[in-house]
Design an enzyme around this catalytic site. Sequence first.
Site, mmCIF file in Angstrom:
data_model
loop_
_atom_site.group_PDB
_atom_site.id
_atom_site.type_symbol
_atom_site.label_atom_id
_atom_site.label_comp_id
_atom_site.label_asym_id
_atom_site.label_seq_id
_atom_site.Cartn_x
_atom_site.Cartn_y
_atom_site.Cartn_z
ATOM 1 N N ARG A 1 -21.429 80.430 14.088
ATOM 2 C CA ARG A 1 -20.368 79.659 14.726
ATOM 3 C C ARG A 1 -19.283 79.367 13.698
ATOM 4 O O ARG A 1 -19.569 79.113 12.540
ATOM 5 C CB ARG A 1 -20.897 78.336 15.265
ATOM 6 C CG ARG A 1 -21.710 78.455 16.529
ATOM 7 C CD ARG A 1 -22.067 77.096 17.110
ATOM 8 N NE ARG A 1 -22.962 76.361 16.251
ATOM 9 C CZ ARG A 1 -22.616 75.359 15.459
ATOM 10 N NH1 ARG A 1 -21.376 74.931 15.433
ATOM 11 N NH2 ARG A 1 -23.511 74.762 14.708
ATOM 12 N N ASP B 1 -32.753 72.975 22.956
ATOM 13 C CA ASP B 1 -31.436 72.773 22.324
ATOM 14 C C ASP B 1 -30.528 71.788 23.049
ATOM 15 O O ASP B 1 -29.807 71.044 22.405
ATOM 16 C CB ASP B 1 -30.730 74.135 22.212
ATOM 17 C CG ASP B 1 -29.552 74.121 21.247
ATOM 18 O OD1 ASP B 1 -29.660 73.473 20.193
ATOM 19 O OD2 ASP B 1 -28.513 74.757 21.547
ATOM 20 N N SER C 1 -28.677 71.068 12.604
ATOM 21 C CA SER C 1 -29.288 72.379 12.385
ATOM 22 C C SER C 1 -30.162 72.347 11.122
ATOM 23 O O SER C 1 -30.006 71.490 10.263
ATOM 24 C CB SER C 1 -28.208 73.453 12.256
ATOM 25 O OG SER C 1 -27.415 73.167 11.147
ATOM 26 N N ALA C 2 -31.107 73.280 11.065
ATOM 27 C CA ALA C 2 -32.019 73.428 9.916
ATOM 28 C C ALA C 2 -32.990 72.255 9.776
ATOM 29 O O ALA C 2 -33.464 71.951 8.688
ATOM 30 C CB ALA C 2 -31.254 73.626 8.613
ATOM 31 N N CYS C 3 -33.290 71.576 10.880
ATOM 32 C CA CYS C 3 -34.282 70.497 10.848
ATOM 33 C C CYS C 3 -35.498 70.832 11.708
ATOM 34 O O CYS C 3 -36.351 69.985 11.938
ATOM 35 C CB CYS C 3 -33.663 69.180 11.311
ATOM 36 S SG CYS C 3 -32.476 68.501 10.150
ATOM 37 N N TYR D 1 -20.376 86.678 18.219
ATOM 38 C CA TYR D 1 -21.560 85.886 17.844
ATOM 39 C C TYR D 1 -21.941 84.913 18.971
ATOM 40 O O TYR D 1 -21.060 84.259 19.554
ATOM 41 C CB TYR D 1 -21.298 85.108 16.535
ATOM 42 C CG TYR D 1 -22.417 84.128 16.282
ATOM 43 C CD1 TYR D 1 -23.665 84.591 15.869
ATOM 44 C CD2 TYR D 1 -22.258 82.773 16.557
ATOM 45 C CE1 TYR D 1 -24.726 83.718 15.725
ATOM 46 C CE2 TYR D 1 -23.318 81.890 16.407
ATOM 47 C CZ TYR D 1 -24.544 82.368 15.987
ATOM 48 O OH TYR D 1 -25.602 81.510 15.866
ATOM 49 N N ARG E 1 -31.081 85.933 14.805
ATOM 50 C CA ARG E 1 -31.536 85.202 15.996
ATOM 51 C C ARG E 1 -32.428 86.043 16.890
ATOM 52 O O ARG E 1 -32.375 87.267 16.867
ATOM 53 C CB ARG E 1 -30.309 84.791 16.824
ATOM 54 C CG ARG E 1 -29.332 83.865 16.100
ATOM 55 C CD ARG E 1 -29.751 82.446 16.241
ATOM 56 N NE ARG E 1 -28.937 81.515 15.466
ATOM 57 C CZ ARG E 1 -28.779 80.237 15.809
ATOM 58 N NH1 ARG E 1 -29.349 79.748 16.887
ATOM 59 N NH2 ARG E 1 -28.066 79.442 15.057
HETATM 60 C C1 OXD Z 1 -26.786 75.474 16.728
HETATM 61 C C2 OXD Z 1 -27.540 76.397 17.593
HETATM 62 O O1 OXD Z 1 -25.968 75.945 15.918
HETATM 63 O O2 OXD Z 1 -28.334 75.901 18.411
HETATM 64 O O3 OXD Z 1 -26.984 74.261 16.850
HETATM 65 O O4 OXD Z 1 -27.370 77.622 17.500
HETATM 66 MN MN MN Z 2 -28.159 73.775 18.619
#
Ligand code: OXD
Ligand code: MN
Length: 589
Positions: free
Chosen positions: A67, A273, A246-248, A195, A364
């Site tokens: 993103r 999500d 993110s990353a958690c 993307y 992904r």
């Molecule tokens: C994010 C995703 O970036 O869910 O939060 O891809």
């Molecule tokens: Mn997300």
Amino acid sequence: MGTPLEKWVDDAARLTKPDRVVYCDGSTAENERIVAEMLREGDSETLNEKTYPNCYLHRSSPNDVARTEHLTFICTPNKDDVGPTNNWMDPGAAKHKIGALFEGAMRGRTMYVVPYIMGPVNSPISKAGVEVTDSPYVVASMRIMSRMGKVALDRIGSSPDFVLGLHSLGDLDPMRRYIAHFPQERLIWSVGSGYGGNALLGKKCFALRIASYMAREQGWMAEHMLILGLESPGGKVTYMGAAFPSACGKTNLAMMVSALEDQGYRVWTVGDDIAWMKVADDGYLHAINPEAGFFGVAPGTGMLTNPNVMGALHKNTIFTNTAMTPDREPWWEGIGSTPPPGLINWKNEKWDTLKGPAAHPNARYTVPAQQSPSISPKWEAPEGVPISAFIFGGRRARVAPLVYEAFDWQHGVFVGATMASETTAAATGNVGVVRRDPMAMLPFCGYNMADYFHHWLEMGTRIPHPPKIFHVNWFRRGADNKFLWPGYGENVRVLKWILERVEGRGAAEETPVGFVPTRNALTLDGLQISPEAIEELLSVNPEDWEDDLADSKQFFDKFGARLPQELREEHDKLSRRLSTEGASLARSG
Ligand code: OXD
Ligand code: MN
């Protein structure tokens, strides 16, 4: 003549000038044609048909792998309406500038018209959208991530009530890439990126940015939250929504294999999500997952971290920017095997260690949600599931205890609004840089976040049985810089305490930041963890919190007078509770 949908598609075709226009029906036969087109474009290939039937690997342009927040805009007439945390463009200026990029952008290409529903087909909470795109990869992905095709076309019919999305790959030049939202027109324009987060317009663009705007106008909530059900012995299921930056490990938590399964505690996945929530007649906030698939980060996903998703990924899955073995199977760092000889990296080159990670760190998988063994029997319930707890979390080496409960709704909104997470520099020994990310919505709120906080406070007055609000931190480190808590399936022990608090049980001690479990309140049998580690995990250090308060004050100041007074009040109250506690610790110490 024609329906509002047909009129809009005609306008889009006049602007972008495709060679042909195809209305998608979502059928299997059509999907085969779309996939053939995707393969013909040369950026995708078929994976091993025996071990990964109906699976594909797509490689995006190397400059187009995530993103792009700096190219993401909210376009409203008044700049103040998007606030200090969003990029703003005047709608007229945006139409002029980005319109020029769409002009003739689909020449020589096919324009696919993708009608879709976000949410279970017959749910009163779900909503319709239409994405027009020139990317077959986007069409194939939208078919996994939403209820797409005839079912949506039937719902839209001649109604004007749907969110419009125009997407073109353009020339994929980041200089000519824009993701623009026009919330007043329920319109999204995305050009120059293929993307997922920029191009699957139902996800972040509609289900969070546009939907959050609509939710505020209409009195509901669109949140960046997973939804899970915790089953307890006897079979009762309690639903929780959880927001993490993110990353958690959000997807992993949503799909967790519980370490307390033999005691009757099991986790069911409703969503990983996004949550759309409305107050129902029973007085509870009911949530649906607007999505139909998981668009998850592959690296780091393996049998240890997420066995449920690993089981789901062997069919009907599109992989993006992973590596590929000579057997044509997807591969990534953390999958649990050593890189086999002859590995092809995400850039389609023969891989060696000098070339860096074989899979892109943001590689992904796009997989149908129903393929997960953990999928909740209620995941498509039209009425949604009643939410009893909200959980906020971040990655904090210090400061935040393993878990605490807010005193009340207003304090809980403050806890969410001051959420923060450290950059993973923490892994190399540094404490890491703290980024404020209120409710994990910083990149996804379609309007001024000060107004978003108001909306949260307001919702508290509208929900007769509001969820209790908690904060968790799986990432606290000890003096040796090692994680104190094992995480993953063991996190169910914390969910169990949350469930007990929801039910009015669960022993807790009042601290300046909220209620923390008493030393014996967590179920720890079968876990190798020292009493000292538990002590440290649950401790509240007033000095660390004073520093954090200074940082959150600076963040709040960005919003000026528009910030709700209630949040300043909570900030002051926490500050006072901490200084009283600090003084009494000093007296007793
Ligand atoms: C994010 C995703 O970036 O869910 O939060 O891809
Ligand atoms: Mn997300």
